[in-house]
Design a protein around this motif. Structure first.
Motif, short mmCIF file in Angstrom:
data_model
loop_
_atom_site.label_atom_id
_atom_site.label_comp_id
_atom_site.label_asym_id
_atom_site.label_seq_id
_atom_site.Cartn_x
_atom_site.Cartn_y
_atom_site.Cartn_z
N ALA A 50 0.93 -1.22 0.01
CA ALA A 50 0.00 0.05 0.15
C ALA A 50 0.84 1.28 0.07
N GLY A 51 2.01 1.13 -0.68
CA GLY A 51 2.93 2.47 -0.75
C GLY A 51 3.32 2.90 0.48
N ARG A 52 3.31 2.07 1.71
CA ARG A 52 3.57 2.36 3.16
C ARG A 52 4.58 1.54 3.83
N TYR A 53 4.11 0.28 3.77
CA TYR A 53 4.91 -0.75 4.79
C TYR A 53 5.96 -1.72 3.97
N VAL A 54 7.03 -1.40 4.20
CA VAL A 54 8.20 -2.12 3.60
C VAL A 54 8.46 -3.12 4.53
N LEU A 55 8.22 -4.60 4.07
CA LEU A 55 8.37 -5.68 4.59
C LEU A 55 10.08 -6.13 4.73
N LEU A 56 10.33 -6.41 5.95
CA LEU A 56 11.77 -6.54 5.95
C LEU A 56 12.03 -8.02 6.31
N ASP A 57 11.50 -8.68 7.19
CA ASP A 57 11.66 -10.23 7.44
C ASP A 57 10.42 -10.74 8.33
N GLN A 58 10.20 -11.95 8.16
CA GLN A 58 9.17 -12.47 8.91
C GLN A 58 9.45 -13.05 10.16
N VAL A 73 3.40 -12.76 10.51
CA VAL A 73 3.88 -11.62 10.99
C VAL A 73 5.18 -11.30 10.62
N TRP A 74 5.31 -9.97 10.24
CA TRP A 74 6.66 -9.34 9.82
C TRP A 74 7.01 -8.08 10.38
N ARG A 75 8.38 -8.00 10.43
CA ARG A 75 8.96 -6.73 10.85
C ARG A 75 9.03 -5.85 9.54
N ALA A 76 8.52 -4.75 9.73
CA ALA A 76 8.52 -3.76 8.85
C ALA A 76 8.80 -2.30 9.11
N ARG A 77 9.13 -1.62 8.07
CA ARG A 77 9.42 0.06 8.34
C ARG A 77 8.29 0.64 7.72
N ASP A 78 7.55 1.68 8.40
CA ASP A 78 6.69 2.49 8.04
C ASP A 78 7.06 3.49 7.22
N ALA A 79 7.09 3.58 6.05
CA ALA A 79 7.79 4.71 5.06
C ALA A 79 7.30 6.13 5.49
N ARG A 80 6.14 6.27 6.07
CA ARG A 80 5.53 7.64 6.53
C ARG A 80 6.38 8.15 7.72
N THR A 81 6.63 7.29 8.66
CA THR A 81 7.38 7.63 10.00
C THR A 81 8.80 7.22 10.02
N GLY A 82 9.39 6.37 9.13
CA GLY A 82 10.73 5.69 9.43
C GLY A 82 10.71 4.72 10.41
N CYS A 83 9.62 4.54 11.45
CA CYS A 83 9.79 3.97 12.66
C CYS A 83 9.43 2.18 12.08
N LEU A 84 10.26 1.43 12.85
CA LEU A 84 9.84 -0.22 12.62
C LEU A 84 8.58 -0.47 13.34
N VAL A 85 7.77 -1.39 12.75
CA VAL A 85 6.60 -1.85 13.43
C VAL A 85 6.55 -3.23 12.96
N ALA A 86 5.77 -4.05 13.75
CA ALA A 86 5.25 -5.45 13.51
C ALA A 86 3.97 -5.23 12.68
#
Length: 311
Positions: free
Chosen positions: A14-22, A31-44
């Protein structure tokens, strides 16, 4: 486990969450660790791929939870693109209480009391918001990676949470929850009530001090936490301790020794480096528009589901 559409590392949803690793799997997908492209924060991020209407309804129900509390992990937002729907929340890196018990066995009375105090505090906030969690168990009690500093518990996974006494969320004769942790009336399909969560807290408490899952639990042993556990595990909900706040007051009156907790390490490690992909800013913007369009379609479908909510 539902089938999940393949997801590649570094995919942007959705142009926002970059999936890094499961980092795990759940009842609704991966469930993935991801980076929120809007905030730069790591999220689940929970990723729901191929889904039935019932699974999508459960997913929508979970994203509707908005409880902000130090001992609760609530969803931050959701998005959709093509056949993927994702639910983002805070990243909690220390594993779960289930991991702690598996590695260390029974916990000392002080540590068990500390974890129960944090759990009951989080549940008090959930119940004050008019919700019943319905699946309190060690695997859903997440831990911050605090190292030697003592545990910090976060109640997570609201996929089967429901409004208090809402009969739309009850399926009789089926039961919603996890065998062994469900209150007797919950197992019979009773409407959601906060005291059902409190019974589950009693089962968790007994597991903390004995190291035994519910199927192996027998009588309540002589223990500093016994007065609380006895009040939580009353079979008759009318006689059970009534609120998380009341359980907290009782817990804080008990003469517990100082906690001697095991360390809680970072179980995820450093985040993988994001692989660079080709494309211009316009391409990212176009992907975002596609994500918004897909999300609108999912929301429209969910509104239809909400008119005849299915658990």
């Amino acid at each position: 486990m539902p089938a999940v559409a393949p997801v590649r590392t570094s995919a942007v949803v959705a142009g926002r969450y970059v999936l890094l690793d499961q980092i795990g799997t759940g009842g609704m997908g991966s469930v993935w660790r991801a980076r929120d492209a809007r905030t730069g924060c790591l999220v689940a991020v929970k990723v729901l791929g191929r889904h039935s209407s019932a699974l999508l309804a459960r997913f929508v129900r979970e994203q509707a939870v908005r409880v902000r509390h130090p001992h609760v992990v609530a969803p931050q937002g959701w998005a959709a693109e093509d056949d993927l729907v994702v639910l983002a929340m805070e990243l909690v890196a220390g594993g779960s209480v289930a991991d702690l018990l598996r590695e260390h066995g029974p916990l000392d009375a002080g540590t068990a009391g500390l974890l129960l105090e944090q759990l009951l505090s989080g549940l008090a906030a959930v119940h004050a918001a008019g919700l019943v969690h319905r699946d309190v168990k060690p695997a859903n009690l997440l831990l911050e990676a605090t190292g030697e500093a003592g545990p910090h518990l976060r109640l997570g996974d609201f996929g089967v949470a429901a409004p208090v006494a809402d009969r739309r969320f009850t399926t009789v004769p089926g039961a919603i929850g996890t065998d062994g942790y469900m209150a007797p009336e919950q197992a019979r399909g009773a409407p959601p009530e906060p005291t059902q969560d409190l019974y589950a807290v009693g089962r968790v408490a007994l597991e903390l001090v004995t190291g035994l899952p519910p199927a192996w639990q027998r009588e309540i042993p002589s223990h500093p936490l016994r007065p609380l556990v006895e009040r939580l595990l009353v079979r008759d909900p009318e006689q059970r301790i009534a609120t998380a706040d009341a359980a907290l007051r009782l817990l804080r009156r008990l003469p517990l020794p100082p906690a001697v907790p095991p360390p809680v390490p970072d179980r995820l490690g450093p985040a993988p480096r994001q692989r660079r992909t080709g494309g211009s800013g316009a391409g990212v913007e176009w992907a975002a528009w596609l994500g918004v369009a897909a999300l609108c379609g999912v929301v429209a479908g969910c509104l239809c589901l909400l008119l005849g909510w299915a658990p």
